[in-house]
Write an enzyme that holds these catalytic residues in place. Structure first.
Site, mmCIF file in Angstrom:
data_model
loop_
_atom_site.group_PDB
_atom_site.id
_atom_site.type_symbol
_atom_site.label_atom_id
_atom_site.label_comp_id
_atom_site.label_asym_id
_atom_site.label_seq_id
_atom_site.Cartn_x
_atom_site.Cartn_y
_atom_site.Cartn_z
ATOM 1 N N ASP A 16 -36.971 13.121 68.996
ATOM 2 C CA ASP A 16 -38.386 13.298 69.288
ATOM 3 C C ASP A 16 -38.488 14.315 70.429
ATOM 4 O O ASP A 16 -37.477 14.703 71.024
ATOM 5 C CB ASP A 16 -38.975 11.940 69.687
ATOM 6 C CG ASP A 16 -40.398 12.045 70.171
ATOM 7 O OD1 ASP A 16 -41.227 12.647 69.455
ATOM 8 O OD2 ASP A 16 -40.688 11.539 71.261
ATOM 9 N N ASP A 18 -41.742 14.853 73.172
ATOM 10 C CA ASP A 18 -42.370 14.363 74.406
ATOM 11 C C ASP A 18 -41.806 13.005 74.810
ATOM 12 O O ASP A 18 -41.826 12.051 74.031
ATOM 13 C CB ASP A 18 -43.882 14.251 74.213
ATOM 14 C CG ASP A 18 -44.551 15.614 74.100
ATOM 15 O OD1 ASP A 18 -44.327 16.444 74.997
ATOM 16 O OD2 ASP A 18 -45.274 15.851 73.121
ATOM 17 N N THR A 109 -41.312 15.788 65.780
ATOM 18 C CA THR A 109 -42.362 15.546 66.754
ATOM 19 C C THR A 109 -43.720 15.392 66.099
ATOM 20 O O THR A 109 -43.981 16.004 65.055
ATOM 21 C CB THR A 109 -42.420 16.679 67.802
ATOM 22 O OG1 THR A 109 -43.523 16.459 68.681
ATOM 23 C CG2 THR A 109 -42.578 18.039 67.134
ATOM 24 N N SER A 110 -44.587 14.613 66.728
ATOM 25 C CA SER A 110 -45.960 14.469 66.261
ATOM 26 C C SER A 110 -46.838 15.615 66.731
ATOM 27 O O SER A 110 -48.005 15.702 66.336
ATOM 28 C CB SER A 110 -46.540 13.137 66.755
ATOM 29 O OG SER A 110 -45.840 12.044 66.213
ATOM 30 N N LYS A 141 -45.850 9.412 62.457
ATOM 31 C CA LYS A 141 -45.221 8.196 62.976
ATOM 32 C C LYS A 141 -46.294 7.137 63.214
ATOM 33 O O LYS A 141 -47.398 7.470 63.634
ATOM 34 C CB LYS A 141 -44.493 8.503 64.284
ATOM 35 C CG LYS A 141 -43.396 9.552 64.147
ATOM 36 C CD LYS A 141 -42.876 9.965 65.529
ATOM 37 C CE LYS A 141 -41.883 11.095 65.434
ATOM 38 N NZ LYS A 141 -41.400 11.554 66.756
ATOM 39 N N ASP A 166 -38.610 7.696 72.301
ATOM 40 C CA ASP A 166 -39.076 7.037 73.513
ATOM 41 C C ASP A 166 -40.284 6.149 73.304
ATOM 42 O O ASP A 166 -40.636 5.386 74.201
ATOM 43 C CB ASP A 166 -39.446 8.095 74.565
ATOM 44 C CG ASP A 166 -40.754 8.785 74.233
ATOM 45 O OD1 ASP A 166 -41.658 8.796 75.093
ATOM 46 O OD2 ASP A 166 -40.877 9.308 73.112
#
Length: 222
Positions: A16, A18, A109-110, A141, A166
């Site tokens: 991921d 962030d 990543t989103s 996600k 995370d």
């Protein structure tokens, strides 16, 4: 892939962004704080549930009835793109990535691709050639689509990959994809059984071995 004595072996590694590779806490809190203040929303609840999910899903959940969800999401996205102050790599991330084969690493990543490019560059991290961003999936996600896509891009089965995440939504996505998942940092929530937790990458060591028949194994001591 095996798991013994806090050692994990895999053929590919999916990260991921962030909170996992990049610390962007300052700007994330600023942008969502502005959003919450505009509509009289609970910023603590927004931050608790927005971490790791696509911005449009958070806007859709919290924006008042009748709001233009797409316009609001675009506005927030422009705010995020305009600010890079305070963005730094998670401790140990740069050193870990330097020791990993580039063609065995993917980003999932989103964030949008443009935001991923800005934040990774601000943190001094090269964007992996295999990167799955918000534009690349139809379901964000905690759906596993992004991680399954990344494993496919790297040519490995889910059980041969390893996810570092995370946020609860991302951890759920990795596990739903059938991929062993390591939780990183302070915002992971209650962890499912079998998920290791590390504060950052400072104490993580990694080695890569290639067998006589060309099979690569990446070993992490967590």
């Amino acid at each position: 892939m095996s798991l013994q004595n806090r050692t994990v072996t895999a053929r590919a590694v999916l990260f991921d962004m962030d909170g996992t590779l990049v610390d962007s806490t300052r700007i994330v809190e600023q942008v969502w704080g502005d959003f919450a203040g505009r509509f009289g929303l609970d910023i603590a609840e927004i931050l608790r549930t927005s971490h790791g999910v696509q911005a449009i899903d958070t806007v859709r959940r919290f924006a008042p009835a009748g709001a233009d969800v797409h316009a609001l999401t675009s506005e927030l996205g422009r705010m995020e793109l305009a600010e890079t102050r305070g963005i730094v790599p998670i401790p140990g991330a740069l050193q870990l990535l330097e020791r990993l084969p580039a063609n065995a690493v993917a980003l999932v990543t989103s964030a949008s691709r443009s935001l991923a490019e800005v934040r990774m560059a601000a943190a001094g991290i090269d964007l992996p050639a295999a990167s799955v961003t918000a534009e690349d999936v139809t379901r964000g996600k905690p759906h596993p689509e992004g991680y399954l896509r990344a494993a496919s891009l790297l040519g490995v089965a889910p059980e041969d990959a390893l996810v570092f995440e995370d946020a609860p939504a991302g951890i759920a996505a990795g596990l739903a994809a059938g991929i062993r998942t390591v939780a990183v940092g302070p915002n992971t929530g209650l962890l499912p059984e079998g998920v290791f937790h590390i504060p950052d990458y400072s104490a993580v060591s990694v080695t890569t071995d290639v067998s006589a028949d060309g099979v690569r194994t990446i070993s992490f001591l967590l």
